[in-house]
Design a protein around this motif. Structure first.
Motif, PDB file in Angstrom:
ATOM      1  N   PRO A  16       0.798  -1.227   0.000  1.00 42.82           N
ATOM      2  CA  PRO A  16       0.000   0.000   0.000  1.00 42.82           C
ATOM      3  C   PRO A  16       0.836   1.285   0.000  1.00 42.82           C
ATOM      4  CG  PRO A  16      -0.989  -1.601   1.479  1.00 42.82           C
ATOM      5  CD  PRO A  16       0.317  -2.192   1.034  1.00 42.82           C
ATOM      6  N   ASP A  17       1.910   1.322   0.782  1.00 45.15           N
ATOM      7  CA  ASP A  17       2.718   2.533   0.805  1.00 45.15           C
ATOM      8  C   ASP A  17       3.446   2.742  -0.521  1.00 45.15           C
ATOM      9  OD1 ASP A  17       4.360   0.300   1.362  1.00 45.15           O
ATOM     10  OD2 ASP A  17       5.870   1.566   2.312  1.00 45.15           O
ATOM     11  N   GLU A  18       3.743   1.656  -1.231  1.00 47.19           N
ATOM     12  CA  GLU A  18       4.391   1.769  -2.541  1.00 47.19           C
ATOM     13  C   GLU A  18       3.411   2.291  -3.591  1.00 47.19           C
ATOM     14  OE1 GLU A  18       7.831  -1.672  -2.368  1.00 47.19           O
ATOM     15  OE2 GLU A  18       5.765  -2.292  -2.786  1.00 47.19           O
ATOM     16  N   GLU A  49       0.885   4.211  -2.990  1.00 48.06           N
ATOM     17  CA  GLU A  49       0.674   5.626  -2.665  1.00 48.06           C
ATOM     18  C   GLU A  49       1.827   6.477  -3.179  1.00 48.06           C
ATOM     19  OE1 GLU A  49      -1.799   7.212  -1.410  1.00 48.06           O
ATOM     20  OE2 GLU A  49      -3.091   5.622  -0.606  1.00 48.06           O
ATOM     21  N   ARG A  50       3.033   5.987  -3.025  1.00 44.93           N
ATOM     22  CA  ARG A  50       4.196   6.751  -3.478  1.00 44.93           C
ATOM     23  C   ARG A  50       4.181   6.919  -4.988  1.00 44.93           C
ATOM     24  NH1 ARG A  50       8.925   9.042  -3.093  1.00 44.93           N
ATOM     25  NH2 ARG A  50      10.758   8.384  -4.285  1.00 44.93           N
TER      26      ARG A  50
END
Length: 304
Positions: free
Chosen positions: A66-68, A70-71
Motif C-alpha cells: 500500500p505505501d508503494e 501511494e508513493r
C-alpha cells in the motif's frame, strides 16, 4: 466515491501503463534524462520503488504494498500537475550510470562532456586528446552546478586535484552534497565566483566548461519543465554565446603549457568559426550530439 489509482492499481505493470497514459494525456515535455513517456514512466516507477533503473522486466508483475502504490501514484500526479522535471521529484539524476542528488537549486545534469570523459578517443586511447590520463594533475570545472562533471572527472583522472566554480551559492551547496556522497570532498575544491575570477591565476592541465548557452528569446519560450530550472543556468545573452566568448578570452591564461580546454556550447559552430577564424576548433561528437562541444589546446591558443 471514485477509487483512486493507489487503491486500484496493483502491480509494477499497472503503474507503468497508468504513468504512460497520464503523461501522454498531459502532453509533457521531456529531456531531463529521458526522451519519451515510456522511458519517463519506467524511470519513475523503478526509482520510486528503489529498484535497479536498468531492470524493469523482472519486476513487471510484482504486486506492490500500500505505501508503494501511494508513493507511485503521488509521483505520477506530481509530475503531471507541477510539470517539474522528474529528477526534482525524485531528488536524483544519473549521468552515465552515476547517481547525483539534485533539486531546484541546480540544472538537471545532462552534459555531453560526461559522455566524452569515458571515451577512449578522449583520454587513454590511440590518438586520444589526452594520451596519458595519469599525467593530468589539475582540472578546473567551470559552472559546476551539481558538481557532476567534477565528480566524473575525478573518477576518470585519478591523479588530479580539481577546482570547481559556480556563480550560484545554492548550486555549490548541492555540489557539496554530491562530493560528500561520492567521497570526493578531499579531491574537489568548490569556489564561488564568475568563471575564472576566484582562481587567483591558477593554471590547469584540463579545463571543462559547460556554461549557460541559451539565447534569451529561447529561454522565454521554454517548456514548463525547462523553465522550472534556474534561469541563470541557461541564459547567456542575445545569442547564447556571451559566456563562451568570455571563456575563450580568459582560458589561455589558465592553461598549462600542455593544457586542454573542453567546452560545451550547443548548436552554432558556424558562429564560433566566423567570429574566431584564427582558432582551430576541434568539434567533438558523442552518441547524443554532433559537434556541440569543442576542444582547444594551449598550443592552439598560442598559435592563434
Amino acid at each position: 466515491m471514485k477509487a483512486t489509482p493507489a487503491q486500484t492499481l496493483r502491480t509494477v505493470r499497472d503503474f507503468l501503463r497508468f504513468a504512460v497514459s497520464s503523461f501522454n494525456r498531459a502532453e509533457l515535455t521531456y529531456g531531463h534524462g529521458t526522451t519519451n513517456a515510456y522511458d519517463e514512466a519506467a524511470y519513475l516507477v523503478l526509482e520510486g520503488l528503489s529498484l535497479p533503473i536498468d531492470q524493469l522486466e523482472p519486476f513487471l508483475d510484482a504486486r506492490l504494498l500500500p505505501d508503494e502504490t501511494e508513493r507511485l501514484a503521488g509521483l505520477i500526479e506530481a509530475r503531471v500537475k507541477t510539470r517539474k522535471p522528474l529528477p526534482y521529484l525524485l531528488n536524483k539524476a544519473y549521468m552515465h550510470g552515476v547517481p547525483f542528488y539534485v533539486d531546484e537549486r541546480v540544472i538537471v545534469p545532462r552534459s555531453y562532456i560526461g559522455e566524452l570523459l569515458a571515451l577512449p578517443s578522449f583520454a587513454g586511447g590511440d590518438d586520444a586528446l589526452i594520451p596519458e590520463p595519469d599525467s593530468v594533475e589539475t582540472i578546473l570545472d567551470l559552472c559546476t552546478g551539481s558538481g557532476c562533471l567534477a565528480v566524473l572527472s575525478a573518477m576518470r583522472f585519478e591523479n588530479a586535484g580539481i577546482d570547481a566554480t559556480d556563480l550560484s551559492r545554492d548550486a555549490l551547496d548541492v555540489a557539496a552534497i554530491n562530493l560528500a556522497k561520492h567521497g570526493m570532498a578531499d579531491r574537489i575544491s568548490l569556489k564561488q565566483g564568475n568563471l575564472f575570477a576566484p582562481l587567483n591565476g591558477r593554471r590547469y592541465d584540463l579545463i571543462l566548461a559547460n556554461p549557460p548557452y541559451v539565447a534569451e528569446m529561447e529561454v522565454e519560450a521554454f517548456s514548463a519543465e525547462h523553465a522550472a530550472e534556474p534561469r541563470m543556468a541557461h541564459v547567456s545573452g542575445n545569442d547564447g554565446f556571451d559566456l563562451v566568448r568570455q571563456i575563450l578570452a580568459e582560458a589561455p591564461a589558465h592553461l598549462t603549457e600542455t593544457g586542454l580546454l573542453v567546452c560545451e556550447f550547443g548548436t552554432g559552430s558556424e558562429i564560433l568559426e566566423a567570429e574566431y577564424p584564427h582558432l582551430p576548433f576541434n568539434f567533438l561528437d558523442t552518441e547524443e550530439s554532433e559537434g556541440e562541444v569543442f576542444a582547444l589546446s594551449a598550443e592552439d591558443f598560442a598559435r592563434a
